[in-house]
Write a protein that holds these residues in place. Structure first.
Motif, PDB file in Angstrom:
ATOM      1  N   ALA A  96      -8.089  -9.102 -13.311  1.00  0.00           N
ATOM      2  CA  ALA A  96      -8.863  -8.333 -14.289  1.00  0.00           C
ATOM      3  C   ALA A  96      -9.517  -9.275 -15.291  1.00  0.00           C
ATOM      4  CB  ALA A  96      -7.960  -7.330 -15.005  1.00  0.00           C
ATOM      5  N   ASP A  97     -10.322  -8.715 -16.172  1.00  0.00           N
ATOM      6  CA  ASP A  97     -11.000  -9.454 -17.227  1.00  0.00           C
ATOM      7  C   ASP A  97     -10.218  -9.247 -18.518  1.00  0.00           C
ATOM      8  OD1 ASP A  97     -13.005 -10.963 -18.471  1.00  0.00           O
ATOM      9  OD2 ASP A  97     -14.184  -9.186 -18.926  1.00  0.00           O
ATOM     10  N   PHE A  98      -9.959 -10.309 -19.257  1.00  0.00           N
ATOM     11  CA  PHE A  98      -9.123 -10.238 -20.456  1.00  0.00           C
ATOM     12  C   PHE A  98      -9.956 -10.249 -21.724  1.00  0.00           C
ATOM     13  CE2 PHE A  98      -6.505 -12.634 -23.655  1.00  0.00           C
ATOM     14  CZ  PHE A  98      -5.619 -11.612 -23.916  1.00  0.00           C
ATOM     15  N   ARG A  99      -9.635  -9.347 -22.626  1.00  0.00           N
ATOM     16  CA  ARG A  99     -10.205  -9.322 -23.974  1.00  0.00           C
ATOM     17  C   ARG A  99      -9.048  -9.214 -24.950  1.00  0.00           C
ATOM     18  NH1 ARG A  99     -13.840 -10.780 -21.470  1.00  0.00           N
ATOM     19  NH2 ARG A  99     -15.876  -9.888 -21.216  1.00  0.00           N
ATOM     20  N   ASN A 117       0.803  -1.213   0.000  1.00  0.00           N
ATOM     21  CA  ASN A 117       0.000   0.000   0.000  1.00  0.00           C
ATOM     22  C   ASN A 117       0.842   1.272   0.000  1.00  0.00           C
ATOM     23  OD1 ASN A 117       0.960  -0.231   2.560  1.00  0.00           O
ATOM     24  ND2 ASN A 117      -1.003   0.087   3.586  1.00  0.00           N
ATOM     25  N   GLU A 118       2.137   1.137  -0.003  1.00  0.00           N
ATOM     26  CA  GLU A 118       3.020   2.292  -0.072  1.00  0.00           C
ATOM     27  C   GLU A 118       3.497   2.473  -1.501  1.00  0.00           C
ATOM     28  OE1 GLU A 118       6.222   1.649   2.610  1.00  0.00           O
ATOM     29  OE2 GLU A 118       4.932   1.510   4.352  1.00  0.00           O
ATOM     30  N   SER A 119       4.085   3.616  -1.785  1.00  0.00           N
ATOM     31  CA  SER A 119       4.637   3.783  -3.125  1.00  0.00           C
ATOM     32  C   SER A 119       5.848   2.877  -3.285  1.00  0.00           C
ATOM     33  CB  SER A 119       5.005   5.248  -3.374  1.00  0.00           C
ATOM     34  OG  SER A 119       6.058   5.627  -2.530  1.00  0.00           O
ATOM     35  N   CYS A 120       6.146   2.558  -4.502  1.00  0.00           N
ATOM     36  CA  CYS A 120       7.195   1.602  -4.801  1.00  0.00           C
ATOM     37  C   CYS A 120       8.573   2.182  -4.498  1.00  0.00           C
ATOM     38  CB  CYS A 120       7.108   1.209  -6.277  1.00  0.00           C
ATOM     39  SG  CYS A 120       8.285  -0.060  -6.752  1.00  0.00           S
ATOM     40  N   VAL A 121       9.495   1.312  -4.132  1.00  0.00           N
ATOM     41  CA  VAL A 121      10.858   1.756  -3.872  1.00  0.00           C
ATOM     42  C   VAL A 121      11.568   2.143  -5.169  1.00  0.00           C
ATOM     43  CG1 VAL A 121      11.099   0.464  -1.743  1.00  0.00           C
ATOM     44  CG2 VAL A 121      11.756  -0.607  -3.899  1.00  0.00           C
ATOM     45  N   ALA A 173       2.555  -4.565  -7.785  1.00  0.00           N
ATOM     46  CA  ALA A 173       1.434  -3.625  -7.630  1.00  0.00           C
ATOM     47  C   ALA A 173       0.372  -4.200  -6.700  1.00  0.00           C
ATOM     48  CB  ALA A 173       0.802  -3.334  -8.991  1.00  0.00           C
ATOM     49  N   PRO A 174      -0.345  -3.348  -6.000  1.00  0.00           N
ATOM     50  CA  PRO A 174      -1.510  -3.867  -5.269  1.00  0.00           C
ATOM     51  C   PRO A 174      -2.566  -4.256  -6.306  1.00  0.00           C
ATOM     52  CG  PRO A 174      -1.392  -1.478  -5.089  1.00  0.00           C
ATOM     53  CD  PRO A 174      -0.160  -1.925  -5.810  1.00  0.00           C
ATOM     54  N   TYR A 175      -2.910  -5.532  -6.361  1.00  0.00           N
ATOM     55  CA  TYR A 175      -3.759  -6.036  -7.433  1.00  0.00           C
ATOM     56  C   TYR A 175      -5.197  -5.565  -7.354  1.00  0.00           C
ATOM     57  CZ  TYR A 175       0.336  -8.875  -8.139  1.00  0.00           C
ATOM     58  OH  TYR A 175       1.614  -9.289  -8.342  1.00  0.00           O
ATOM     59  N   ASP A 176      -5.596  -4.996  -6.230  1.00  0.00           N
ATOM     60  CA  ASP A 176      -6.964  -4.507  -6.139  1.00  0.00           C
ATOM     61  C   ASP A 176      -7.245  -3.389  -7.144  1.00  0.00           C
ATOM     62  OD1 ASP A 176      -5.242  -2.831  -4.660  1.00  0.00           O
ATOM     63  OD2 ASP A 176      -6.873  -2.175  -3.345  1.00  0.00           O
TER      64      ASP A 176
END
Length: 132
Positions: A94-97, A6-10, A53-56
């Protein structure tokens, strides 16, 4: 200090901006030519940066892959990319197309590929109808 999702990436790059754009989007379109049985290096870098990444941020999103190449649609390279991408998109929730456009500027330019044009228009109609 350990990195928390939940923090920004290093890594100090633009991924925080990309994550904010993804969180705000309903649909995500990624495009690439087929290069040696996979996506371009530039798109691969973006995909690799999704891993921590946070996958949410992907929940409820649709990710479309648009791929071009000069070979026919039965070339194994396209299937490898499609299967790999479907797995990645599923992994992040996620949903893939998938939209494949076989195009080469000399042999079969996309502006002469009516099937691809019709498919792109149908995707746009679906998105438009879902927004209403």
């Amino acid at each position: 200090m350990l990195h928390q999702q939940n923090e920004s990436c290093v890594q100090r790059d633009d991924m925080d901006l990309v994550k904010k754009a993804i969180a705000a989007a309903d649909y995500i379109f990624m495009a690439t030519p087929l290069y040696w049985f996979y996506v371009s290096a530039q798109l691969k870098l973006v995909i690799d940066r999704f891993y921590p990444a946070p996958y949410d941020i992907f929940k409820g999103k649709t990710i479309h892959l648009i791929m071009t190449g000069q070979f026919s649609t039965d070339d194994i390279g396209y299937q490898i990319v499609k299967d790999s991408f479907a797995s990645i998109v599923s992994y992040v929730g996620a949903d893939f197309r998938y939209l494949f456009v076989s195009a080469h500027w000399e042999t079969h330019p996309v502006w002469e590929n009516q099937a691809a044009i019709d498919e792109a228009k149908e995707i746009a109609r679906q998105i438009d109808s879902q927004r209403k």
